[in-house]
Design an enzyme around this catalytic site. Structure first.
Site, PDB file in Angstrom:
ATOM      1  N   GLU A 143     -54.881  14.792  27.717  1.00 54.67           N
ATOM      2  CA  GLU A 143     -56.329  14.776  27.937  1.00 54.67           C
ATOM      3  C   GLU A 143     -56.858  16.184  27.656  1.00 54.67           C
ATOM      4  O   GLU A 143     -56.349  17.168  28.184  1.00 54.67           O
ATOM      5  CB  GLU A 143     -56.634  14.354  29.384  1.00 54.67           C
ATOM      6  N   ARG A 144     -57.854  16.239  26.784  1.00 52.51           N
ATOM      7  CA  ARG A 144     -58.438  17.533  26.384  1.00 52.51           C
ATOM      8  C   ARG A 144     -57.400  18.466  25.766  1.00 52.51           C
ATOM      9  O   ARG A 144     -57.437  19.678  25.982  1.00 52.51           O
ATOM     10  CB  ARG A 144     -59.114  18.236  27.566  1.00 52.51           C
ATOM     11  N   ASN A 186     -55.774  12.887  36.226  1.00 53.84           N
ATOM     12  CA  ASN A 186     -56.107  11.464  36.190  1.00 53.84           C
ATOM     13  C   ASN A 186     -54.779  10.723  36.063  1.00 53.84           C
ATOM     14  O   ASN A 186     -54.184  10.683  34.989  1.00 53.84           O
ATOM     15  CB  ASN A 186     -57.011  11.138  35.003  1.00 53.84           C
ATOM     16  N   LYS A 266     -56.478  14.685  42.592  1.00 55.22           N
ATOM     17  CA  LYS A 266     -57.891  14.487  42.247  1.00 55.22           C
ATOM     18  C   LYS A 266     -58.290  13.199  42.956  1.00 55.22           C
ATOM     19  O   LYS A 266     -57.845  12.114  42.574  1.00 55.22           O
ATOM     20  CB  LYS A 266     -58.032  14.359  40.731  1.00 55.22           C
ATOM     21  N   GLU A 270     -64.733  11.051  39.728  1.00 56.15           N
ATOM     22  CA  GLU A 270     -64.673  10.372  38.427  1.00 56.15           C
ATOM     23  C   GLU A 270     -63.848   9.083  38.528  1.00 56.15           C
ATOM     24  O   GLU A 270     -62.929   8.845  37.747  1.00 56.15           O
ATOM     25  CB  GLU A 270     -64.140  11.320  37.353  1.00 56.15           C
ATOM     26  N   ARG A 320     -75.752  17.741  40.495  1.00 58.35           N
ATOM     27  CA  ARG A 320     -74.284  17.798  40.409  1.00 58.35           C
ATOM     28  C   ARG A 320     -73.740  19.176  40.791  1.00 58.35           C
ATOM     29  O   ARG A 320     -72.654  19.278  41.361  1.00 58.35           O
ATOM     30  CB  ARG A 320     -73.870  17.427  38.979  1.00 58.35           C
ATOM     31  N   ASP A 349     -68.665  22.291  35.080  1.00 56.24           N
ATOM     32  CA  ASP A 349     -67.428  21.851  34.452  1.00 56.24           C
ATOM     33  C   ASP A 349     -67.058  22.706  33.238  1.00 56.24           C
ATOM     34  O   ASP A 349     -67.217  22.252  32.106  1.00 56.24           O
ATOM     35  CB  ASP A 349     -67.584  20.379  34.022  1.00 56.24           C
ATOM     36  N   GLU A 371     -59.719  27.366  39.865  1.00 56.02           N
ATOM     37  CA  GLU A 371     -59.243  26.585  38.714  1.00 56.02           C
ATOM     38  C   GLU A 371     -59.984  27.021  37.452  1.00 56.02           C
ATOM     39  O   GLU A 371     -61.210  26.998  37.397  1.00 56.02           O
ATOM     40  CB  GLU A 371     -59.467  25.084  38.942  1.00 56.02           C
ATOM     41  N   GLU A 377     -61.956  22.857  26.123  1.00 60.30           N
ATOM     42  CA  GLU A 377     -62.702  21.602  26.036  1.00 60.30           C
ATOM     43  C   GLU A 377     -64.148  21.810  25.571  1.00 60.30           C
ATOM     44  O   GLU A 377     -64.598  21.171  24.626  1.00 60.30           O
ATOM     45  CB  GLU A 377     -62.683  20.907  27.397  1.00 60.30           C
ATOM     46  N   GLU A 486     -71.199  31.424  22.541  1.00 54.02           N
ATOM     47  CA  GLU A 486     -72.335  31.128  23.421  1.00 54.02           C
ATOM     48  C   GLU A 486     -73.657  31.172  22.641  1.00 54.02           C
ATOM     49  O   GLU A 486     -74.541  30.339  22.857  1.00 54.02           O
ATOM     50  CB  GLU A 486     -72.370  32.158  24.554  1.00 54.02           C
TER      51      GLU A 486
END
Ligand code: GCU
Length: 655
Positions: A143-144, A186, A266, A270, A320, A349, A371, A377, A486
């Site tokens: 993933e990613r 996940n 987790k 999600e 969020r 995120d 983290e 990503e 950026e």
């Protein structure tokens, strides 16, 4: 030697470490242990590459040149000292890991062409927990992941040839990483069973490889595992059967892996299961697992990336950015002492620019770690150059003011975890230049006082070239890369505007009317998310008052974060004397130009770098240029169409 495959451990890529041959030819190893054996192997590998043979083993120091390894209780755990004299080189560690780290440090610096005097070093790790997180799935996908397939799994099983895992373990321990979680947060169907006898023998083999390098193995677990594996009617953390199920599971795991690190979880995020389903809170969920691991010294790493991913974009009261704090702050002090909360560096995120999470400093009675995301990503997916160490450093150096001035994030945590960027490509990090982020993460978490520049320089010289002039060009490219990325992507901290799900490339409104809670609220007058206490979502109030006030007022809010905190008109005047809309045009034209500059700078190095490295990176700089132009034109067109305001320099904007 394979310069792409070896990353920064390609000893002998040039003549830089010839002078070490005299010492490496004789090894005097005055300590024993599995990690010491890895240190010895590393010295043997280096010497074999330099001299084509293996070193002689001697039992007493020899004054005509030898390499001595020993444990010295005066050093801290993981700490070490390297001393170089005419007679010998000595690496002393506080424990086995310290010896291994010292050996790697010596070899990395020597192969980067640092002179012997610069190798007299004493270091110790700042934090006890320095972790890498794999988002690898049993089916071999990551993933990613942007460096190819998983190096851990294929076809729903751990790989049978584990050579690459050994080499990955070497890379991680070479920068002081001491923990790894080997499966995606996940946790899907197959991985849910990793904690059963079907998989534990193979997982134990992986654990052994990492243990040889002083790295503890963790597994991501599915909170609903008792139901999915054994058909229990519930996963309620206060249910007796569930409690004893996890206790039995822990016992079984430790029978296979005696030094197992623990679980990464987790939960309630999600769509993952968690304690909320049963009306329990995160502390109740985490503590139940922690209790099961406690007799064996295991830890629970519980993620704070918890938010509602089903919001209605029409609902302006939900923010969020507030979610992690709202969910966890009330639970401060309620977590067991072997639970560690893992807090993403920013509240959203892993965007290219976010404020630091207000949760740091807000949990004084809870173990917290930070983290980061090494895998890129949202930051260019290992195509666009983006050296992330400056961004991580900014986070660690942020003053939370939680107990007055000087309450830096670096002082509020006990370590860090970061999502790794490796895969089965010949170059482990896909883009060879993305190696700087993997290396840099380890170094920074070992010693947060290091500068991003120093880390970049060490890495470039060990991984690419010891030639100072060439190394300097590459360091300059790395150090400017984040701002360049950026400048052609989303403006002033507003974030997102990426292609949904895939997260590479521009799609300004891709998430604007989605349930994910990531909005920029652009209209014909202005843009940005109002997160103030006065008129917005009240997110600013999650910070200690000094920071709250700073963010609350657009005139004191750091401009690079202006649109994260404020909804402002396109005509808003920035400190530079430019309007907001003009800033957007300027930074996007400038960013695409600088992306072209990166390609040109890289091309100027052709012939000065190993060809494989040169060409792997060149292809990506070419793609980056196209990406930057697409972002530039879409963003400029989008905001011209919204605002109707022209670029004062009349550059090409598609109407
Ligand atoms: C991001 C990412 C997901 C990941 C999630 C997480 O949202 O896109 O792939 O699962 O973070 O950190 O849990």
């Amino acid at each position: 030697m394979d310069i792409l495959y070896d990353c920064w451990l390609a000893y002998g890529k040039d003549d830089a470490m010839k002078w070490t041959e005299r010492y490496l030819s004789r090894l005097c190893v005055l300590c024993i242990g599995r990690v010491i054996s890895s240190a010895v192997k590393e010295l043997e590998t280096a010497y074999r590459r330099l001299a084509g043979k293996i070193p002689e083993r001697i039992s007493k120091p020899f004054s005509g040149g030898c390499f001595i390894l020993r444990i010295n209780g005066d050093f801290d755990a993981g700490g070490y000292g390297i001393s170089v004299s005419d007679d010998n080189i000595t690496v002393e560690g506080g424990d086995e890991n310290g010896v291994l780290y010292g050996v790697f440090r010596f070899l990395i610096l020597a192969s980067g062409g640092y002179s012997p005097e610069k190798l007299n070093i004493t270091e110790k790790p700042c934090y006890p927990l320095r972790m890498a997180d794999q988002w690898d799935n049993a089916d071999g996908t990551v993933e990613r992941g942007y460096s190819g397939a998983s190096i851990f799994y294929e076809k729903d099983r751990p790989v049978s040839d584990m050579t690459r895992l050994t080499d990955y373990a070497r890379l991680l321990s070479s920068v002081g990483i001491n923990a790894i979680c080997i499966n995606n947060v996940n946790v899907h169907k197959t991985e849910t069973h990793f904690i059963t006898e079907k998989f534990l023998p193979d997982i134990a083999k992986i654990a052994d490889i990492f243990a040889d390098h002083g790295i503890k193995l963790y597994l991501s677990v599915n909170f609903a595992a008792p139901m999915e594996i054994d058909g229990l009617p519930t996963a309620d953390p206060l249910n007796e059967r569930v409690i004893s199920w996890w206790k039995c599971t822990a016992e079984k795991i430790y029978s296979y892996i005696p030094d197992f690190g623990g679980f990464l979880v987790k939960a309630d995020s999600e769509n993952r299961p968690g304690p909320h389903t049963y009306g329990r809170d995160h502390a109740e969920g985490a503590n139940m697992l922690a209790d099961a691991l406690k007799p064996y010294g295991g830890k629970v790493i519980w993620r704070c990336f918890v938010y509602n991913c089903h919001v209605d974009w029409r609902d302006r009261s939900t923010d969020r950015a507030k979610a992690a704090y709202d969910n966890f702050k009330p639970l401060d002090g309620k977590f067991a002492d072997n639970v560690f909360l893992q807090i993403k560096n920013g509240p959203m995120d892993f965007q290219i620019r976010e404020p630091v999470s207000p949760l740091f400093g807000a949990m004084p009675n809870t173990n917290c770690i930070c983290e980061f995301q090494i895998t890129q990503e949202y930051t260019g997916q290992q195509i666009d150059l983006c050296y992330l160490v400056p961004m991580w450093k900014e986070c660690l150096d942020f003053d939370t003011y939680s107990d007055g001035e000087g309450s830096f994030v670096s002082k509020k945590i006990l370590g860090a975890a970061a999502v790794s960027n490796v895969g089965a490509n010949r170059c482990l990090t896909g883009n060879p230049l993305a190696g700087a982020n993997l290396y840099g993460y380890g170094r920074l978490v070992f010693d947060p006082s290091l500068s991003a520049k120093q880390i970049a320089e060490e890495w470039v010289r060990a991984a690419l070239t010891a030639d100072e002039e060439t190394a300097e060009v590459i360091c300059t490219m790395l150090l400017s890369s984040r701002e360049i990325y950026e400048s052609y992507t989303s403006p002033l901290g507003v974030g997102w505007m990426v292609t949904p799900h895939y997260h590479y490339g521009v799609d300004v409104d891709g998430y604007e009317y989605s349930p994910w809670g990531t909005y920029h609220y652009s209209d014909r007058n202005g843009m940005g998310a109002d997160r103030t206490r006065a008129t917005g979502t009240g997110y600013t109030a999650q910070y200690a008052s000094h920071n709250e006030e700073m963010y609350e007022d657009p005139s004191t809010c750091p401009e690079e974060l202006l649109l994260f905190f404020h909804h402002l008109p396109y005509t808003y005047m920035l400190k530079s004397g430019k309007t907001l809309i003009q800033h957007i045009y300027d930074s996007h034209f400038d960013g695409a130009e600088k992306a072209e500059g990166l390609l040109m700078q890289w091309r100027s190095l052709k012939g000065k770098l190993p060809e494989e490295i040169y060409s792997e990176a060149e292809i990506r700089f070419e793609k980056q240029l196209l990406n930057s132009r697409q972002w530039r034109d879409v963003i400029n067109t989008y905001f011209f169409r919204k605002s109707g305001i022209d670029d004062i320099h009349s550059r090409k904007i598609y109407r």
